[in-house]
Design an enzyme around this catalytic site. Structure first.
Site, PDB file in Angstrom:
ATOM      1  N   LYS A 117       1.825  -8.778  -4.035  1.00  0.00           N
ATOM      2  CA  LYS A 117       1.520  -7.562  -4.850  1.00  0.00           C
ATOM      3  C   LYS A 117       2.026  -7.839  -6.307  1.00  0.00           C
ATOM      4  CE  LYS A 117       3.135  -2.383  -4.451  1.00  0.00           C
ATOM      5  NZ  LYS A 117       3.826  -1.462  -4.054  1.00  0.00           N
ATOM      6  N   SER A 177       1.388   2.480  -2.171  1.00  0.00           N
ATOM      7  CA  SER A 177       0.856   1.815  -3.231  1.00  0.00           C
ATOM      8  C   SER A 177       0.392   0.370  -3.190  1.00  0.00           C
ATOM      9  CB  SER A 177       1.680   2.090  -4.390  1.00  0.00           C
ATOM     10  OG  SER A 177       3.054   1.088  -4.154  1.00  0.00           O
ATOM     11  N   SER A 237       5.115   3.049   0.610  1.00  0.00           N
ATOM     12  CA  SER A 237       3.984   2.196  -0.003  1.00  0.00           C
ATOM     13  C   SER A 237       3.474   0.834   0.789  1.00  0.00           C
ATOM     14  CB  SER A 237       4.277   1.647  -1.431  1.00  0.00           C
ATOM     15  OG  SER A 237       3.846   2.843  -2.231  1.00  0.00           O
TER      16      SER A 237
HETATM   17  N1  GLN Z   1       3.840   7.711  -2.573  1.00  0.00           N
HETATM   18  C1  GLN Z   1       5.109   7.393  -2.813  1.00  0.00           C
HETATM   19  C2  GLN Z   1       5.466   7.849  -4.295  1.00  0.00           C
HETATM   20  O1  GLN Z   1       4.290   7.743  -4.987  1.00  0.00           O
HETATM   21  C3  GLN Z   1       5.650   5.964  -2.340  1.00  0.00           C
HETATM   22  C4  GLN Z   1       5.417   4.886  -3.287  1.00  0.00           C
HETATM   23  C5  GLN Z   1       6.246   3.613  -2.904  1.00  0.00           C
HETATM   24  O2  GLN Z   1       6.460   3.545  -1.840  1.00  0.00           O
HETATM   25  N2  GLN Z   1       6.182   2.831  -3.994  1.00  0.00           N
HETATM   26  O3  GLN Z   1       6.225   7.767  -4.908  1.00  0.00           O
END
Ligand code: GLN
Length: 475
Positions: free
Chosen positions: A82, A157, A181
């Site tokens: 990532k 994400s 994410s």
């Molecule tokens: N969807 C969540 C957020 O936007 C989790 C994001 C993540 O785990 N990096 O904060």
């Protein structure tokens, strides 16, 4: 079967038997990236030259024999990272224009460990900028598309990592999970996603989102592969004080031991019975597990609690991108990052701190206690990953609140610091993947793998692959 379609376990076996080389395996992945990345947008950077060079080196090392191979557990395996993981000499953008040209001077601990284990770094995957998002649409480098239907989101994400694993562009990929994410994109793309216990894997060198919630994990084609990767990445790191000195067991060792007698809790607040097929619950019963109804009463406050604590920490972590030391100007922050910086700064400011941040921290303790109480009765908890199947691109992008609500079942694990394994569990009526998660107490990854493995072997959902329309080769 093409080489890039192998799992990590299968590829290790093939490499050991000299059926193919790491160079051939790496070339197969790169060919697949070239064929499909333009459409899927899974990678921000592809390291073609570097990967082939690394693969060649691992092939040379492999010729030293099996005893040597045993010490280098991922020798020759192409892995994607990532683009939130710092990589020495490889651009690391965090999915944001702010870091568009940032070249880290060092490797994250996980990257160091993967390299030392012989993994070949094939490229850096797309993500919602800074990890802010649930759909993959917040990337400044364009959204990743769901390989099962390109009009739909792949989940975020870690969107690029999930799409890359699902389409066999790599054998496994790293991810980060601050509030879902890893698990959300894994379940939207039909792959396995592990969010380890907070602190099990070092955060050093990973661009910080919300430091008390960030968990470093990965996305793989099978549960066994998830165990193989955690074997390498887990452990204490002197650069990250939240990683305890706690032995890292071989996570593959007990994976086939069976789940007889294991107590599985179904929390009534997670709508498990409506979201997960009753036949799935029966599968666990048939395998000898006991199903018990439980309650996690503070679940309804989880999203509100998370969306106070997380932006507060985001506002602090993003303050370093002031355009003075590194990265470009602050005006290059996207809408979502700005929203979180403002929200976080507000809830931490004098006069509001007690009303928002402190309250949220108190609620966080209650959520953590819900789990501690539940684990007195059960070994693990079964839950859906997302309240809905993947949605169409654009349908939630303009409504942050709607997007935040899709995190209802994932943020609790981060608030409590516990591990969760997401595994494929079927398809929606539109033919899009759905996942479920198995949550356990802190450091119970071994048990999660065991349960996930048996479910996977019984159902075979993970074997289903998206049909990729391939442009005719050779005209
Ligand atoms: N969807 C969540 C957020 O936007 C989790 C994001 C993540 O785990 N990096 O904060």
């Amino acid at each position: 079967m093409k080489l890039n379609e192998l799992t990590i376990a299968q590829a290790l076996e093939g490499l050991k038997k000299k059926q193919f080389s790491s160079v051939e395996l790496t070339k197969a992945c790169i060919a697949q990236i070239k064929k499909h990345n333009r459409e899927i947008n899974a990678f921000i950077t592809v390291c073609e030259e570097g990967a082939l060079e690394q693969a060649k080196k691992t092939d040379n090392l492999a010729s030293k024999g099996d005893a040597f191979r045993g010490k280098i557990p991922l020798l020759g395996i192409p892995i994607a990272l990532k683009d939130l993981f710092s990589t020495k000499g490889i651009k690391t953008t965090a999915g944001s224009k702010v870091l568009e040209n940032y070249m880290p001077p060092y490797d994250a601990t996980v990257v160091e460990k993967l390299k030392a284990a012989g993994a070949v770094i094939i490229g850096k995957t797309n993500l919602d900028a800074w990890g802010h998002g649930s759909s993959g649409e917040n990337s400044d480098f364009g959204p990743t598309k769901n390989p099962w239907n390109k009009a739909y989101v792949p989940g975020g994400s870690s969107s690029g990592s999930a799409a890359a694993v699902a389409t066999d562009m790599c054998l496994g990929a790293t991810g980060t999970d601050t509030g879902g994410s890893i698990r959300t994109p894994a379940s939207f793309c039909n792959v396995v996603g592990l969010k380890p216990t907070y602190g099990r894997v070092s955060r050093y060198g990973i661009i910080a989102m919300a430091s008390s919630l960030d968990s470093i994990g990965h996305l793989t084609k099978t549960v066994e592969d998830a165990a193989l990767l955690l074997n390498v990445t887990a452990g204490n790191d002197s650069h990250d004080a939240t990683t305890p000195i706690k032995e890292v067991t071989d996570y593959t060792k007990k994976i086939k031991d069976g789940i007889k007698g294991i107590k599985i809790g179904l929390p009534k607040e997670y709508n498990v019975k409506a979201k997960i097929d009753s036949s799935d619950i029966k599968i666990f019963q048939d395998l000898g597990a006991e199903i018990i109804d439980i309650s996690l009463p503070h679940t309804e406050y989880a999203v509100a609690c998370y969306y106070i604590i997380q932006p507060a920490e985001v506002s602090s972590n993003l303050a370093r991108y002031d355009g003075i030391r590194y990265g470009s100007e602050r005006q290059n922050f996207g809408e979502e990052a700005k929203r979180r910086i403002m929200l976080g700064t507000y809830t931490l400011s004098a006069g509001y701190y007690d009303a928002y941040y402190k309250k949220a921290m108190q609620v966080r303790t209650l959520i953590r206690e819900d789990f501690i109480k539940a684990y007195k009765k059960v070994d693990v908890i079964l839950a859906p990953v997302s309240p809905t199947a993947p949605w169409q691109l654009g349908t939630k992008a303009d409504d942050p609140l709607k997007m935040y609500l899709s995190d209802i079942y994932t943020v609790t694990a981060n608030l409590a610091g516990i591990p969760s394994l997401a595994v494929p569990c079927g398809f929606s009526k539109e033919g899009l993947p759905i996942g479920m998660q198995i949550l356990g107490p802190q450091f119970s990854e071994e048990t999660l793998f065991k349960i996930g493995y048996f479910y996977q072997e019984t159902t075979g959902w993970h074997k289903q692959k998206p049909v990729m329309r391939v442009k005719k080769e050779n005209g």
